[in-house]
Scaffold this active site. Structure first.
Site, PDB file in Angstrom:
ATOM      1  N   LYS A 105     -12.358  -2.009   6.339  1.00  0.00           N
ATOM      2  CA  LYS A 105     -11.601  -2.939   7.174  1.00  0.00           C
ATOM      3  C   LYS A 105     -12.093  -2.878   8.619  1.00  0.00           C
ATOM      4  CE  LYS A 105      -8.680  -3.068   3.541  1.00  0.00           C
ATOM      5  NZ  LYS A 105      -7.789  -2.202   2.791  1.00  0.00           N
ATOM      6  N   ASP A 144      -1.647   6.352   6.559  1.00  0.00           N
ATOM      7  CA  ASP A 144      -2.724   5.541   5.977  1.00  0.00           C
ATOM      8  C   ASP A 144      -3.042   4.448   6.990  1.00  0.00           C
ATOM      9  OD1 ASP A 144      -4.316   3.723   4.698  1.00  0.00           O
ATOM     10  OD2 ASP A 144      -2.945   3.348   3.024  1.00  0.00           O
ATOM     11  N   TRP A 169       0.815  -1.215   0.000  1.00  0.00           N
ATOM     12  CA  TRP A 169       0.000   0.000   0.000  1.00  0.00           C
ATOM     13  C   TRP A 169       0.840   1.253   0.000  1.00  0.00           C
ATOM     14  CZ3 TRP A 169      -4.365  -0.546  -2.080  1.00  0.00           C
ATOM     15  CH2 TRP A 169      -5.081  -1.727  -1.931  1.00  0.00           C
TER      16      TRP A 169
HETATM   17  C1  LIG Z   1      -7.244  -1.647   1.736  1.00  0.00           C
HETATM   18  C2  LIG Z   1      -6.189  -0.635   1.866  1.00  0.00           C
HETATM   19  C3  LIG Z   1      -6.072   0.446   0.972  1.00  0.00           C
HETATM   20  C4  LIG Z   1      -6.996   0.602  -0.209  1.00  0.00           C
HETATM   21  O1  LIG Z   1      -8.204   1.094   0.194  1.00  0.00           O
HETATM   22  P1  LIG Z   1      -9.339   1.516  -0.839  1.00  0.00           P
HETATM   23  O2  LIG Z   1     -10.391   2.033   0.085  1.00  0.00           O
HETATM   24  O3  LIG Z   1      -9.739   0.292  -1.585  1.00  0.00           O
HETATM   25  O4  LIG Z   1      -8.794   2.557  -1.737  1.00  0.00           O
HETATM   26  C5  LIG Z   1      -5.087   1.378   1.189  1.00  0.00           C
HETATM   27  N1  LIG Z   1      -4.234   1.266   2.214  1.00  0.00           N
HETATM   28  C6  LIG Z   1      -4.300   0.240   3.095  1.00  0.00           C
HETATM   29  C7  LIG Z   1      -3.317   0.172   4.219  1.00  0.00           C
HETATM   30  C8  LIG Z   1      -5.270  -0.738   2.938  1.00  0.00           C
HETATM   31  O5  LIG Z   1      -5.344  -1.751   3.812  1.00  0.00           O
END
Ligand SMILES: *Cc1c(COP(=O)(O)O)cnc(C)c1O
Length: 359
Positions: free
Chosen positions: A195, A171, A102
């Protein structure tokens, strides 16, 4: 319906209590005489829900008053763009930690807007370890430092917060709400909802006020944090149903005792599973112990030819979505807040039985 435990990395399992509320309220919400999906985001019922959900999140995370909370669309991936667009503030370089799949994606997007200084890079060890912070090469002229506290795919989680003299951007898609954090150490925190917050279609952004108002010229109006903060995330129609689900999850988290209680539960769940993996020669996890994730736990079978059988037998025991990401192989158990102890115990019990039969 029998109890199924869903180990999906995202969209992921929701708390049963929240699912039941969603079901009970599906046709008629509060005083609306209609579903929450069918009502105006500017009407009293939705506005009340929106305000309460923000307040509950502020209470849960102890968010200081000089931070705005946004409920946006576009997923965490849209933040890969919004962060550089809004935070470069005339600077030409930004610092990014490359610690997994990511962060790599965040870097690729930032490179469209600025020079990216990759201040640490663990791709050579397949994202199984993190460099000590004193080894990082931070560009002091950088506009900010971006990192990914929990890398969802490799199952790698920081046990420290980088300390820098510039805004820290995180993030937190797969770790937000799993434990207490000190929000004041961050300039921006963002997370896709699917998540640990609720369902897809919603992204939470927590941003320090002084970082708002510096967007690069001629960018899409929706990608300007100012547009979003000035309109309380309702410049256009927000993602109403995911917002409502998030609100119900925040209430559930408060009932569980908040994030300090969740942290104890999550630590215990993760330990139970790691102990089972480490205590056997049949299963293994490649991540340095210090940096093992509480949320996403990949594990490999000693005999890879048994992966298919493992998944088949697990599904028979109502343990689903355990297949690992193709870049890591093997299995991955995502055990976010909504996964109860019983789910982890059931998985460990199954793993032991499978080893006995096939080891
Ligand atoms: C799942 C995830 C993403 C992507 O998220 P989207 O909402 O599909 O854009 C980005 N960063 C991390 C750490 C993730 O687990």
């Amino acid at each position: 319906m029998s109890q199924v435990y869903n180990f999906s990395a995202g969209p992921a399992m929701l708390p049963m209590q929240v699912m039941k509320q969603m079901q009970a309220e599906l046709l008629e919400y509060a005083n609306a005489k209609a579903s929450v999906m069918e009502i105006s985001h500017r009407g009293a019922d939705f506005m009340e829900m929106a305000q309460k959900s923000e307040q509950d999140l502020r209470d849960l995370m102890n968010i200081p008053d000089n931070y705005k909370v946004l409920f946006l669309q576009g997923g965490a991936s849209a933040q890969f763009s919004m962060v550089p667009i809004n935070l470069l503030r005339g600077k030409k370089v930004a610092n990014y930690a490359h610690t997994g799949h990511w962060s790599k994606k965040a870097i690729a997007e930032a490179q469209r807007y600025c020079d990216v200084n990759i201040c640490t890079d663990n791709s050579s060890n397949k994202y199984t370890n993190i460099d000590d912070f004193d080894k990082w090469r931070i560009e002091e002229q950088g506009a900010y430092l971006h990192y990914t506290p929990n890398e969802t795919i490799a199952g790698l989680e920081f046990d420290y917060i980088p300390e820098v003299d510039m805004p820290l951007v995180a993030d937190m898609s797969s770790t937000i709400l799993s434990r207490e954090i000190d929000v004041s150490k961050y300039g921006v925190i963002y997370a896709g909802a699917q998540k640990n917050i609720g369902i897809s279609g919603l992204t939470i952004v927590i941003i320090r006020e002084d970082l708002i108002g510096n967007v690069i010229a001629n960018q899409p109006v929706l990608f300007d944090y100012t547009t979003q903060t000035n309109n309380d995330s309702m410049y256009n129609t927000p993602s109403t149903y995911p917002w409502y689900v998030a609100g119900r999850v925040f209430e559930w988290l408060k009932e569980q005792g908040g994030l300090s209680a969740m942290a104890k539960i999550n630590e215990h769940k993760a330990k139970t599973l790691y102990d089972a993996i480490d205590g056997s020669d049949f299963y293994s996890n490649p991540v340095a112990k210090k940096y093992r994730s509480w949320m996403n736990i990949p594990f490999l079978l000693a005999n890879e030819d048994m992966n298919g059988l493992f998944l088949e037998k697990a599904a028979e025991r109502d343990l689903i979505t355990l297949k690992g990401h193709r870049s890591v192989g093997g299995m991955r158990a995502s055990i976010y807040n909504a996964m109860p102890y019983e789910g982890v115990d059931a998985l460990v019990g199954f793993m032991q039985d499978f080893e006995k039969e096939n080891g």
